[in-house]
Scaffold this active site. Structure first.
Site, mmCIF file in Angstrom:
data_model
loop_
_atom_site.group_PDB
_atom_site.id
_atom_site.type_symbol
_atom_site.label_atom_id
_atom_site.label_comp_id
_atom_site.label_asym_id
_atom_site.label_seq_id
_atom_site.Cartn_x
_atom_site.Cartn_y
_atom_site.Cartn_z
ATOM 1 N N ALA A 98 0.879 -1.174 0.000
ATOM 2 C CA ALA A 98 0.000 0.000 0.000
ATOM 3 C C ALA A 98 0.913 1.219 0.000
ATOM 4 O O ALA A 98 1.710 1.407 0.917
ATOM 5 C CB ALA A 98 -0.902 -0.012 1.230
ATOM 6 N N SER A 99 0.836 2.022 -1.050
ATOM 7 C CA SER A 99 1.745 3.156 -1.202
ATOM 8 C C SER A 99 1.549 4.178 -0.097
ATOM 9 O O SER A 99 0.497 4.243 0.545
ATOM 10 C CB SER A 99 1.529 3.821 -2.562
ATOM 11 O OG SER A 99 1.734 2.899 -3.601
ATOM 12 N N ALA A 100 2.579 4.999 0.119
ATOM 13 C CA ALA A 100 2.493 6.050 1.132
ATOM 14 C C ALA A 100 1.326 6.981 0.818
ATOM 15 O O ALA A 100 1.159 7.404 -0.335
ATOM 16 C CB ALA A 100 3.795 6.838 1.176
#
Length: 392
Positions: A98-100
């Protein structure tokens, strides 16, 4: 009755939104702030995540507070290792995350997604980004494609349970999804090394393609392109992001397994160009070299157990036919030993690419752009007429 964890989550969301606004340098748009509350990240991140350099497992059931802190930190969260295979006691490597949140919302702002826009997302992952897109554009307008069937099934289950019944497709994201085309926006959540012609064909004239960028040399940059009525796409890079590479564009090469052989007899020379100038901390230099050295990758080797060598930079082609090594003896700052093997003189190419970049006043990613047509890609500096020299 509100539980302690629910109260902690509300506080965590407020703090996260503040951190995201700080990274953006401006307040979030109201529709995306509402989406952040309406599509909680905790619903989509799996119960087992992997933290730190060693990718140690953190389970929601075992330590819910540590899990929640990681989920609402302004940082990426590794949600899968080893493409979903059990590594046992072997090496763990991140295969989905899950990207920042800061880069997620930056991309959503850059894509300029609005209500009613038809959106294709490349790389469903946890489903959180698809949930945010669905909240703003409408779930009936969102198609998301994921190459991993297990990840796709889990994301679809989360989305549909939340009433965000976006279309979740299992497939190769580089091919897009023609059945639901044309799209107003195509948003990639994995890095690519080239733009698929299928993407151009499936985005309507005036539509936007936004994707993270990667080169074998350096994974960095966002590319935002607009498609015109001839099927051409053109746009610029911006200095943000580092995403996992699209699975079908990976190159899993290792120097001693795939490239260097005992019978190789490399040519020896010296160079005044420091290997840290081209593969150190200067992201502008690395990005520019990555655009020019299209099929060249590099890796560092500390203390290589070679007499007189403290640090070695390896450089090789992705087809494993040519390589170079640059040695630092631990003392000299202006002279380095170079070894080169194969049909291409790779260190000579690196020096030429670096010289071109310095000659043009050391431009950052925002000065570079890309034009894509049905017949190929052109990388350029400042204007499409000023082409970037490309090797390979």
């Amino acid at each position: 009755m509100t539980t302690d964890l629910e109260a902690v989550e509300r506080i965590a969301i407020r703090e996260l939104l503040s951190a995201v606004a700080g990274d953006l340098g401006a307040s979030m748009r109201p529709e995306w702030e509402r989406a952040a509350w309406g599509v909680p990240r905790s619903v989509y991140v799996p119960d087992r995540i992997y933290l730190g350099d060693e990718l140690e497992a953190c389970d929601r059931a075992d330590d819910p507070k540590a899990w929640l802190r990681a989920v609402y930190a302004n940082d990426s969260v590794v949600s899968q290792v080893n493409d979903g295979q059990d590594p046992g006691d072997g090496e763990r490597w991140a295969s989905s995350s899950a990207s920042a949140p800061s880069i997620v919302f930056r991309m959503l702002h850059m894509a300029d997604v609005g209500e009613g826009h038809r959106v294709l997302e490349i790389g469903t992952g946890t489903g959180w980004n698809a949930g945010l897109l669905s909240y703003v554009a409408g779930p009936e307008n969102v198609t998301t494609i994921e190459v991993d069937p297990t990840l796709a099934a889990r994301a679809k289950d989360r989305l549909w349970k939340e009433g965000l019944r976006a279309e979740v497709v299992v497939g190769d994201g580089s091919m897009g999804h023609a059945d639901s085309a044309p799209y107003d926006r195509l948003v990639g959540t994995c890095s690519v090394r080239s733009i698929s012609r299928s993407w151009l064909e499936q985005v309507r004239p005036g539509g936007v393609i936004l994707t993270p960028w990667d080169s074998p040399w350096f994974c960095y940059g966002l590319l935002r392109m607009t498609v015109d009525d001839t099927g051409r796409a053109e746009g610029r890079f911006s200095p943000h992001s580092a995403f996992m590479l699209m699975r079908n564009q990976r190159t899993a090469l290792r120097i001693f397994r795939d490239v260097v052989r005992e019978d190789h007899l490399p040519d020896e020379s010296t160079t005044a160009l420091s290997p840290w100038d081209v593969a150190g901390d200067d992201v502008d230099a690395q990005f520019a070299l990555g655009l020019q050295l299209r099929d060249v990758w590099r890796t560092w080797h500390e203390d290589p157990d070679v007499d007189g060598v403290k640090t070695r930079l390896w450089v090789a082609t992705t087809d494993a036919t040519s390589w170079a090594a640059v040695d630092w003896d631990g003392t000299s700052d202006d002279r380095f030993t170079v070894w080169q093997h194969g049909p291409r003189r790779l260190w000579d190419e690196v020096q030429a690419a670096y010289a071109w970049w310095t000659w043009h006043s050391r431009p950052g990613p925002e000065r570079f752009g890309l034009t894509v047509t049905a017949t190929g890609e052109t990388r350029w500096l400042d204007t499409p007429e000023h082409r970037v020299p490309v090797t390979g």
